[in-house]
Design a protein around this motif. Structure first.
Motif, PDB file in Angstrom:
ATOM      1  N   TYR A 189      -3.344  -1.927   4.206  1.00 53.71           N
ATOM      2  CA  TYR A 189      -4.029  -1.679   2.938  1.00 53.71           C
ATOM      3  C   TYR A 189      -3.121  -1.985   1.754  1.00 53.71           C
ATOM      4  CZ  TYR A 189      -6.587   0.741  -0.749  1.00 53.71           C
ATOM      5  OH  TYR A 189      -7.254   1.051  -1.918  1.00 53.71           O
ATOM      6  N   LYS A 277     -13.130  -2.691   6.892  1.00 56.83           N
ATOM      7  CA  LYS A 277     -12.194  -3.078   5.831  1.00 56.83           C
ATOM      8  C   LYS A 277     -10.929  -3.703   6.409  1.00 56.83           C
ATOM      9  CE  LYS A 277     -13.607   0.171   2.206  1.00 56.83           C
ATOM     10  NZ  LYS A 277     -13.182   1.295   1.349  1.00 56.83           N
ATOM     11  N   GLN A 278     -10.444  -3.176   7.527  1.00 61.86           N
ATOM     12  CA  GLN A 278      -9.254  -3.746   8.154  1.00 61.86           C
ATOM     13  C   GLN A 278      -9.482  -5.201   8.560  1.00 61.86           C
ATOM     14  OE1 GLN A 278      -5.516  -2.939   9.599  1.00 61.86           O
ATOM     15  NE2 GLN A 278      -6.327  -4.802   8.700  1.00 61.86           N
ATOM     16  N   ARG A 281      -9.223  -7.526   5.547  1.00 63.81           N
ATOM     17  CA  ARG A 281      -7.885  -7.733   4.977  1.00 63.81           C
ATOM     18  C   ARG A 281      -7.149  -8.729   5.870  1.00 63.81           C
ATOM     19  NH1 ARG A 281      -8.106  -1.903   4.687  1.00 63.81           N
ATOM     20  NH2 ARG A 281      -6.604  -1.760   6.395  1.00 63.81           N
TER      21      ARG A 281
END
Length: 288
Positions: A189, A277-278, A281
């Motif tokens: 993150y 979300k991971q 990214r």
């Protein structure tokens, strides 16, 4: 898992090559005399015809950056272990000076299906204290036997460099490229540091690109949806830049790398939970 699947496919393809080694065709490479370096080696070509393990053909030796050469008839045997035992038996044509000596040699050569190289030691049969090593790979042309050579020596310096880099022979590089499976590089993150777990995959890509002079890589950075558009554009750029820095540090020329950055605009998963979300990214790749 895709990275390991990629190597699995390579091993399957390589096993097919290794299953029944046939030396038929043209080989090119170097003849390195003991005590000298590869950059000072003689250029050598072999053209083999295999008839049930009895091999005949020709060899051609050249001194780099000159028109000096020796063309010789070759006999060979292919044993049950796949080792090729060759003997140069007679010179048929040559171009030499009073200071040039072309020795006839015998050698035992073994093919490595993982690298695509045919290698082994040679010993002169008509010269004293002359020995060394052959390093050969398959060529994509037929060796002329009339003494005329329509092909240049331009490949020699690149081959010396490629071999020093640990690159495989061209036929194996083609298999590696054709079976290469891209996988995204994921980031923590709000970070753009490369995780150690991804280095093996990145190094494998470097090897592929180094093995193909016409190949470039597009590196595209992405983020999840947290943060402003402007912030995420910068973060995605930094992620792509971190990858290209890794590549350049390990020998890839910057002109073989293209950076793109898309911020949060191209997700591959939902941005409504941590797992999605991971996956967003990331940095993606494409050969161009």
């Amino acid at each position: 898992m895709k990275f390991f699947a990629f190597f699995g496919m390579i091993l399957i393809s390589i096993s097919a090559i290794a299953a029944d080694f046939d030396p038929s065709g043209t080989w090119q490479g170097v003849m390195i005399r003991k005590g000298t370096k590869m950059k000072d080696a003689s250029i050598v070509y072999f053209d083999f015809e295999n008839n049930d393990g009895v091999v005949t053909g020709y060899s051609r030796e050249e001194i780099y950056d000159s028109d000096l050469y020796s063309l010789k008839k070759v006999n060979a045997d292919l044993d049950e272990n796949g080792t090729l035992h060759i003997r140069q038996i007679a010179e048929t044509k040559s171009n030499k000076t009073s200071r040039t000596t072309w020795c006839r040699v015998s050698a035992s050569l073994s093919y490595d299906p993982k690298t695509g190289y045919l290698t082994g030691e040679y010993v002169a049969t008509d010269c004293r204290r002359v020995a060394g090593d052959f390093i050969l790979y398959r060529a994509d042309f037929e060796l002329p036997t009339d003494g005329e050579m329509p092909y240049t020596q331009i490949w020699f310096n690149q081959f010396v460099k490629d071999y020093a880099e640990g690159l495989n022979a061209p036929e194996i590089r083609k298999i590696e490229r054709d079976n290469f499976v891209f996988e995204p590089i994921f980031f923590d993150y709000d970070k753009y540091e490369i995780r150690e777990e991804h280095e093996a995959f990145l190094n494998s890509m470097i090897k592929i690109v180094k093995g193909h002079s016409d190949l470039r890589v597009k590196v595209t950075g992405h983020t999840d949806s947290d943060g402003s558009d402007q912030y995420n554009d910068t973060l995605s750029y930094n992620r792509a830049q971190a990858i290209t820095n890794y590549f350049v540090k390990r020998g890839l020329s910057p002109d073989r790398l293209v950076i793109e950055f898309k911020g949060e605009r191209s997700p591959i998963d939902t941005n409504k939970n941590p797992k999605g979300k991971q996956r967003n990214r990331r940095v993606d790749f494409e050969f161009i």
